[in-house]
Enzyme design. Structure first.
Site, mmCIF file in Angstrom:
data_model
loop_
_atom_site.group_PDB
_atom_site.id
_atom_site.type_symbol
_atom_site.label_atom_id
_atom_site.label_comp_id
_atom_site.label_asym_id
_atom_site.label_seq_id
_atom_site.Cartn_x
_atom_site.Cartn_y
_atom_site.Cartn_z
ATOM 1 N N GLY A 69 0.821 -1.200 0.000
ATOM 2 C CA GLY A 69 0.000 0.000 0.000
ATOM 3 C C GLY A 69 0.858 1.254 0.000
ATOM 4 O O GLY A 69 1.987 1.239 0.483
ATOM 5 N N HIS A 94 3.532 5.049 2.896
ATOM 6 C CA HIS A 94 4.665 4.737 3.773
ATOM 7 C C HIS A 94 5.961 5.342 3.255
ATOM 8 O O HIS A 94 7.035 4.882 3.598
ATOM 9 C CB HIS A 94 4.816 3.220 3.906
ATOM 10 C CG HIS A 94 3.577 2.510 4.336
ATOM 11 N ND1 HIS A 94 2.982 2.775 5.537
ATOM 12 C CD2 HIS A 94 2.798 1.581 3.724
ATOM 13 C CE1 HIS A 94 1.893 2.019 5.661
ATOM 14 N NE2 HIS A 94 1.763 1.287 4.560
ATOM 15 N N HIS A 111 -0.535 1.193 9.682
ATOM 16 C CA HIS A 111 -1.760 1.740 9.111
ATOM 17 C C HIS A 111 -2.662 2.246 10.226
ATOM 18 O O HIS A 111 -3.832 2.517 10.010
ATOM 19 C CB HIS A 111 -2.511 0.678 8.306
ATOM 20 C CG HIS A 111 -1.637 -0.090 7.382
ATOM 21 N ND1 HIS A 111 -0.973 -1.229 7.766
ATOM 22 C CD2 HIS A 111 -1.284 0.148 6.105
ATOM 23 C CE1 HIS A 111 -0.244 -1.680 6.752
ATOM 24 N NE2 HIS A 111 -0.415 -0.869 5.738
#
Ligand SMILES: Nc1ncnc2c1ncn2[C@@H]1O[C@H](COP(=O)(O)OP(=O)(O)O)[C@@H](O)[C@H]1O
Ligand SMILES: Nc1ncnc2c1ncn2[C@@H]1O[C@H](COP(=O)(O)OP(=O)(O)O)[C@@H](O)[C@H]1O
Ligand SMILES: [Mg+2]
Ligand SMILES: [Mg+2]
Ligand SMILES: [Mg+2]
Ligand SMILES: [Mg+2]
Lengths: 329, 214, 329, 214
Positions: free
Chosen positions: A53, A56, A215
Site C-alpha cells: 500500500g 509509507h 496503518h
C-alpha cells in the site's frame, strides 16, 4: 481536509508523477499497470522488487535505485497493489538471474504477490518480512506484520544483489536479515487516508497506542502518554525479550519516524534507546534516524533492531543511491 | 426471440449491475468498518472491483454465464488489489469454472458455489471460524446446496438466511486472519468487513434471483 | 503534550546528544557553549558556519559535513543562539583562510552573530539570507525573513569552499545565490514548542495561512484550504512576480516540507509547481523534495526557487555528505 | 559597619534578586505575548537571562555597582541568545560603563541610563516608534533625566509613569523591527513583548528604589 490535495482519489497518481519527475535521474514510472522501476537496469543481476500500500514513503518507491530495489509496486493508500501491477513490474525488471519478491506480511500483499508469481514466467523467489512484535494478537495464525524492518532487508539484500549474489543466496540472506530484525511502534495520534473523512486510529488527546501498526492498527496497549524514556524502555524491553541478542552482537539501531514526529523527537528517542543498550552492555554498531517507513502524517515512531553479522554489516555500509536512502562514496 | 440462454445472461447482467451499484454505494460504510481494524480500504477495494467490472461490461455482455463469471473474476483478481481483490475474484472465477458449459441445473449452481468458496479458502490459506468472509460464504454455500432440491424460493430464502446468520455469528468470533487478526481480543463483537460485504452480496443475489423466479 | 519528551526544557540537549551519537562518523557536539562541528576539519579551507533557533531540523546541524557547513550553532527552540556559542564555534572551526557566517535575517541572529564577530579574532565575513517573500510587512524596514533558501546557499557555497574558494569569493557567491533565491510557505496548522502549552499559529480547522514563517509567523493571508493546485499557483505567482526569471534560466525547484506534511503531499505540490513552470516555458533544471527547513511538526510546506547560473548549477551537483543531505559519488 | 558603598551594593543586589524573580515568574505570560507574533520565546529568553544572573550572583555580590552592571550585562549578552539577550545585556553593560567609578549622583545615574538606551538602539539598529522595548526605555530615560532635580520620589514616579505611558503608546504602533515587523498591520493594538518586559523592569526598579528612599 487538512491536506494538500486536488481530487483525493488522485493523490497516489499525482504524488507518483511528482516523485518520478523529481527523481528522473534515478527512476522511471510506468502507468497502467503502475509501478516504479530503475531508470537503468544492471544486466545479469538478480532483480529485487517490493511493494504494498502507498502512504509509507519513502518505502518502497523511494528505495528504487542502485544498491536497493529494481522496482516498487505501489498500491492505493494502505492497500495492496494488484496482481496485474506486480506481474508487470516483474516482467519489466526480472532477469535470467532471477527475481526476488520482498513482501510485507499482509494478506493482500501475500495473495497478490503469490498470484503474480504464479503467472510470472521467469525464475523467482519470494520472502516475507514479519518484524513487528507490537501487535496484541496474530502471530500464532497470521504471523507478525511487516513494518520498518523491511527497509533493512531491502538495503542489505540490495547490496548483495548488486555484488552479484545469486537468487537463492539473495533469498537466504533476506530470510536471515528478517530473522535478525525486530520492530515495534508507538503512536501519539492517528493519520488520515486522503479519501477518508475519518482518521485511522482514533486516539483521545494525551493517549498513546503502544505497538501500533503502520496503518494505525491497534497495538497491545493504550494509555496516557508518558516520558520519552519510559516509552522507549517499554519498546526496548519487548524487542530485546523477543530478540535475545548476545552481548557481542553488533546491533543496528533504527529510529523510524512515522510521519508527524519531527527529527528533534526522533533523536530524543534515539538517545533514550542508545542509553538503554549501553546500560545492558549491548553494542550499537550502526544507527539510522529517519522516517523511512512512515504512516502518512501519524505522530509516532518505531524502533527497529537488527543483529548484524559481519556480512550484513559490510553490506549495510555498501553504497546506496536511491531517492530515499543514500550513502557511500 | 428470447432463448433461456439469453434470459440467463440477462439475469446475470442485471445482477452484476445491481451488485456494482450496491458496492459503490456502500463504499464509505465499508471503509468505516475496516478502519476499526486500523485499515480503512475495504470499501475502496470493493468499489474498485465494481468499477473494474463496469469498465468491461460490454465485453462481458455477450459471454455465456460461465465465461462471464470467469472473465469477471479474472478482472477482479488482476486489477483490484487488497485482500478482497484476489478473494472475491477467485470466488467469481471458480464459480465460472465450476459450472458446466451449456445449460446448468440449480444443483450445478449450488455445487459450483461450494467449490468457489473452497477456492477462496485455498487462496486465503484460511478456514471458517477465523472471522472472515468465509464465515458467511461457507454457511451460505452449505445452506444453498442443502435446500436446492426444495422449491427455488425456499432455497434462496435458506441461502439468504444462512448469510445473515453467518454474519451474526462471525461478529462474536476472535479474528485470526486478515488485518483484524492483530487486533486480538478487541475484534470480538466487531463486524468483519469482508463478512459484511459477503452478506450484502449473497442477500442481493438471492433477492434478484427470487424476483426472477416469482 | 503529544510529543516524545522527557523534561521539555531538555529537548534540545537530548536531541542534539542523540544526533551527535547517531552521526558520530560525521559530526562532533561541543557543550558549554554548545555547537556542532565537523569531526575532521579541512586545513586551509574557508570555514562556513550557520546557526539559529532549533526546531528546523535538519537545518542547520544536519548540514555539517563535507560540502556544506563546518559548524552549526543551535539556539533554544525558535530562539537565536547566544553570542558565546557563536564565538566558540567560530574559534573551533575558523581558519586563517577565513570564516563565513551565513545568517538568517532575524534580529536575534543578526545581533548575536554581529557581537560574536566583534569578539572573534580571525578573518571573517557575514552574509544574511532573506528569501521569504511571504510576509505581509517587514521588508521595507527589517528586510525579509530567512527561510528554506538558506539551505541552497549553504549547499552551493559549501561546495565552493570545499573547492578552495577564498573568503571574499565565498561571500560574494553566497550573496549571489541568496539574491537568486525566493521562498514562500503555507501552513495548514500550527506547531508546538516543547516548553509551551499552546501552539504557535492558531489556525481554525480547515483554514490555511499563506505566506507563513518558519516559526508560525502570520503570513499575508488566511483563508479556507483550497486545492493543492490553487495553493501552489498562489505561491508560484508571488514567487515568480518577485523573481522575474528569464525563460532560459535553469531553475532549482525545491519543495520543502514543514514537518507535518507527508512526502505524498510534498510530491503532489512538486507536481503542481513543475506543471506551472512548464506552462510558463520555464526550465526546471534541478529538483529537491524534502523537509530540509522544517518547523517542528507543522503541517505545511514552502516552495523555494533559485535561478541557477552555470557555476551554481555545477556546485549544486558537487558531492555533499552530511547527516541531512547527501549525494555525489 | 555599613558604608554608603555597602548600602548601594546591597540595594543593587536586592533589585537584581527582585528582577530575576519577577522575570522567572512572568515567563509563561511573556511567551504568550510573543506567540502572537509567531514566536513565543521572549519569556524563555528573559528567564534564561535571570537564571544566568542568579548563577553568577556570588561573583557579582562583591563588585562595585558599575562593575556589577558591566559583569551582569556581559553575562546576558554572551549567554542568553534571542534578540533580548544582546539588547538587555547591552542595556546593563552600557549603564555600568556610563557610571563613574566611586560615588555616583542621581544625575549620573540618569545620564548613564540615557546612554544605555542609546546603546540599545545602536545594537538593534533601531529607533523609537518602531514598536520595541525602545518605546518604553526611551521615554523612561528622558522622564528620569528631566525629573532628576526634583525630590527622588517624584523623579521615580515620573520614571515609572513614563514607562507605563510608553508601553500604552507602543501598543498602538505598527511594528517595523523584530519578529513583529512581519505581522504588518496586525501588530497594531497588540502589546510588544520587549516593551512589556521593559515596563515591568522599569517599574520594579523604580518601586525598589522608592522603598529604599522612603
Ligand atoms: N486469508 C484470508 N482468508 C479469507 N478472507 C480474508 C483473508 N484475509 C482477509 N480476508 C477478508 O478480507 C477482508 C479485508 O479485505 P480488504 O480490506 O479489502 O483487504 P485488506 O485486508 O488487504 O485491506 C477481511 O475483512 C476478511 O473478511
Ligand atoms: N532591532 C531591535 N531593536 C530594539 N528592540 C528590538 C529589536 N528587535 C527586537 N526587539 C525587541 O525584542 C523583543 C523580542 O525579544 P525576544 O522574543 O526575546 O527575541 P526574538 O525576537 O529573537 O525572539 C521585541 O518584542 C522587541 O521589543
Ligand atoms: Mg488494506
Ligand atoms: Mg482493508
Ligand atoms: Mg525568537
Ligand atoms: Mg521572540
Amino acid at each position: 481536509m487538512t491536506k494538500f490535495l486536488n481530487r483525493p482519489e488522485d493523490a497516489v497518481t499525482e504524488s507518483l508523477r511528482g516523485f518520478a519527475r523529481a527523481h528522473a535521474d534515478l527512476v522511471h514510472l510506468e502507468d497502467q499497470p503502475r509501478f516504479v522501476r530503475r531508470k537503468t537496469l544492471t544486466p545479469g543481476k538478480v532483480a529485487l522488487i517490493s511493494g504494498g500500500g502507498s502512504g509509507h514513503d519513502p518505502m518502497h518507491a523511494g528505495f528504487v535505485g542502485r544498491g536497493m530495489l529494481d522496482a516498487a509496486v505501489p498500491g492505493e493508500v494502505f492497500s495492496s497493489p494488484s496482481t496485474e501491477q506486480i506481474l508487470a513490474a516483474a516482467e519489466a525488471v526480472g532477469s535470467d538471474a532471477g527475481l526476488l519478491c520482498i513482501i510485507k506480511n499482509y494478506a493482500g500483499d501475500l495473495m497478490n504477490f503469490e498470484m503474480a508469481m504464479e503467472l510470472y514466467d521467469g525464475p523467482n523467489a519470494s520472502m516475507v518480512v514479519q518484524d513487528d512484535v507490537g501487535a496484541a494478537g496474530g502471530s500464532a495464525t497470521v504471523g507478525r506484520r511487516g513494518v520498518a524492518g523491511t527497509v533493512v532487508v531491502e538495503k542489505i539484500v540490495g547490496a548483495f544483489a548488486e555484488q552479484g549474489g545469486d537468487l537463492e543466496g539473495c533469498r537466504l540472506l533476506a530470510e536471515s536479515v528478517a530473522a535478525a530484525t525486530r520492530s515495534m511502534g508507538v503512536a501519539l495520534g492517528g493519520c488520515r487516508v486522503p479519501t477518508s473523512e475519518k482518521p485511522n486510529l482514533e486516539l483521545p488527546l494525551g493517549e498513546m497506542e503502544i505497538g501500533v501498526g503502520i496503518h494505525g492498527e491497534p497495538g497491545r496497549r493504550r494509555g496516557p502518554i508518558t516520558s520519552a524514556d519510559a516509552i522507549v524502555e517499554e519498546l526496548m524491553e519487548t524487542l530485546l525479550a523477543d530478540m535475545q541478542p548476545k552481548a557481542a552482537t553488533p546491533l543496528l539501531l533504527f529510529i523510524n519516524g512515522l510521519g508527524g514526529t519531527p527529527p528533534m523527537e526522533q533523536y530524543i528517542l534515539y538517545d533514550a534507546a542508545a542509553r538503554i543498550l549501553d546500560a545492558k552492555g549491548l553494542t550499537v554498531a550502526r544507527s539510522i534516524v529517519a522516517p523511512l517507513c512512515s504512516s502518512l502524517e501519524m505522530p509516532g515512531a518505531s524502533i527497529t533492531l537488527t543483529a548484524l553479522d559481519d556480512q550484513m554489516l559490510a553490506l549495510w555500509d555498501d553504497p546506496v543511491h536511491t531517492p530515499g536512502l543514500r550513502w557511500g562514496v | 426471440m428470447t432463448t433461456t440462454q439469453d434470459a440467463t445472461q440477462a439475469t446475470a447482467l442485471a445482477i452484476l449491475d445491481a451488485l456494482c451499484a450496491r458496492l459503490i454505494e456502500a463504499e464509505a460504510e465499508l471503509n468505516a468498518l475496516d478502519r476499526a481494524v486500523g485499515d480503512g480500504d475495504h470499501g475502496h477495494n470493493l468499489a474498485r472491483a465494481a468499477n473494474a467490472l463496469l469498465a468491461i461490461r460490454d465485453e462481458l455482455a455477450p459471454l455465456s454465464v460461465p465465461e462471464m463469471l470467469k472473465r469477471a473474476g479474472k478482472a477482479v483478481v488482476m486489477s483490484v488489489g487488497g485482500a478482497s481483490g484476489p478473494l472475491y475474484g477467485t470466488l467469481l472465477l471458480e464459480q465460472g469454472k465450476g459450472l458446466p458449459e451449456g445449460e446448468a441445473s440449480r444443483a450445478d449452481w449450488a455445487r459450483a458455489f461450494t467449490l468457489a468458496v473452497e477456492g477462496v479458502a485455498r487462496r486465503g490459506k484460511s478456514a471458517e471460524g477465523e472471522k472472515t468472509m468465509l464465515d458467511v460464504l461457507g454457511p451460505a454455500a452449505r445452506a444453498f446446496e442443502g435446500a436446492v432440491d426444495q422449491d427455488f424460493a425456499s432455497a434462496l430464502a435458506a441461502l439468504s438466511q444462512a448469510a445473515v446468520d453467518g454474519h451474526l455469528h462471525c461478529r462474536g468470533l476472535h479474528a485470526s486472519r486478515g488485518r483484524a487478526a492483530y487486533v486480538g481480543e478487541r475484534s470480538v463483537g466487531q463486524d468483519d468487513p469482508g463478512a459484511t460485504t459477503a452478506m450484502i452480496c449473497v442477500q442481493l443475489v438471492a433477492a434478484k434471483l427470487a424476483e426472477g423466479a416469482a
